[in-house]
Write a protein that holds these residues in place. Structure first.
Motif, short mmCIF file in Angstrom:
data_model
loop_
_atom_site.label_atom_id
_atom_site.label_comp_id
_atom_site.label_asym_id
_atom_site.label_seq_id
_atom_site.Cartn_x
_atom_site.Cartn_y
_atom_site.Cartn_z
N HIS A 1 50.95 3.99 68.27
CA HIS A 1 50.91 4.82 69.48
C HIS A 1 50.28 6.18 69.18
N ILE A 2 49.55 6.70 70.18
CA ILE A 2 48.91 8.00 70.05
C ILE A 2 49.91 9.10 70.37
N THR A 3 50.07 10.03 69.46
CA THR A 3 50.98 11.16 69.66
C THR A 3 50.22 12.46 69.41
N ILE A 4 50.65 13.52 70.07
CA ILE A 4 50.04 14.83 69.85
C ILE A 4 50.76 15.51 68.68
N ALA A 5 50.06 15.70 67.59
CA ALA A 5 50.65 16.31 66.41
C ALA A 5 50.58 17.84 66.48
N ALA A 6 49.53 18.35 67.12
CA ALA A 6 49.37 19.81 67.24
C ALA A 6 48.38 20.11 68.35
N LYS A 7 48.54 21.27 68.96
CA LYS A 7 47.58 21.75 69.95
C LYS A 7 47.62 23.27 69.97
N GLY A 8 46.49 23.87 70.24
CA GLY A 8 46.43 25.33 70.24
C GLY A 8 45.02 25.80 70.54
#
Length: 281
Positions: free
Chosen positions: A195-202
């Motif tokens: 599954h695709i998960t968001i590990a980081a965003k900024g």
């Protein structure tokens, strides 16, 4: 003695020599760009796809191989005491594995289909291992057990510097995408159990650079790093920087670098750099 033959789909990251030397059968996905249909890796290369996507009027469309293509591929591998192991990309981004499962029921040969829970070179880890074990005369049960171990010891990350394709493909809300573009938002994706998960965003590339530092630090906590893949979507320069870094950290470890598949390029867009690795305890 049963002979096991290996099949997979064209999202896998393998060199032509690896495919030929290990007798791996590749079933291509279909790609449509502005109304023209291509066969992935057959009538269009990955580099050509990136060039065409850059000037396309609309986001290209990808589709899993038709059931008939799988049946034909499996039947071509048929023979006395032959079994086929068909390894495919995670179902969360494509229905390919389900087409393969349906084809397995129709084929005249004995076919086992598995979801690799990854794609690209990470899936290549499993495909190459399966092919080599099959050549050594290992049983289907032994191969499947080893592939499960690889699944449990593989990490896959993708950096997404532009959100346009995620929005166009419906994987990200349009309003969120517009705001993300205005704020220069960057995203790091991790694939976890298929599954695709968001590990980081900024904001800004510093987000990606900082997370890569985290990845490098995590890699050093494992007992060993067995093999590494670095893939990119029209971002060779960035991929080379990552490859050079991990080669310096893990001398002697295989590092394979190449353009990613059209299905990944379509979903996440140009500029993506991905790193994947298999680790030991």
């Amino acid at each position: 003695m049963t002979q096991i033959k290996i099949a997979t789909d064209s999202s896998v990251q393998l060199s032509p020599d690896e495919i030929a030397e290990n007798n791996i059968t590749i079933v291509p996905l279909s790609l449509m760009i502005d109304g023209t249909v291509y066969s992935d890796g057959v009538t269009i290369t990955r580099t050509e796809f990136m060039e065409k996507m850059a000037v396309a009027k609309a986001l290209p469309k990808t589709s899993q191989p038709p059931i008939g293509a799988f049946v034909d591929a499996y039947d071509a591998l048929a023979g006395d005491d032959v079994e086929v192991l068909s390894i495919h990309m995670m179902e969360s981004i494509s229905g390919t594995v389900h087409s393969a499962e349906q084809a397995a029921q129709l084929s005249k040969t004995d076919v086992t289909v598995i979801d690799s829970e990854v794609t690209d070179r990470a899936m290549g880890f499993q495909v190459l291992t399966a092919a080599k074990m099959a050549a050594e005369g290992k049983s289907m049960a032994e191969i499947l057990a080893r592939l499960e171990e690889i699944k449990q010891h593989t990490k896959l990350f993708l950096t997404v510097p532009m959100l346009d394709n995620l929005v166009a493909g419906g994987r990200l809300n349009k309003a969120v995408g517009v705001i993300g573009g205005l704020l220069n938002i960057k995203v790091v994706i991790e694939v976890v159990k298929g599954h695709i998960t968001i590990a980081a965003k900024g904001r800004g590339m510093k987000t990606i650079h900082k997370y890569f530092d985290h990845i490098y630090e995590e890699m050093q906590t494992f007992g060993s790093i067995k093999r590494i893949g670095v893939s990119h979507a029209g971002a060779l320069e960035g991929a080379l920087v990552v490859a050079e870094k991990v080669r310096g950290m893990f001398p002697g470890t295989e590092v394979y670098i190449e353009q990613t598949s059209p299905i990944i390029s379509t979903h996440v867009g140009p500029g993506v750099v991905a790193i994947m690795y298999e680790y030991g305890e």
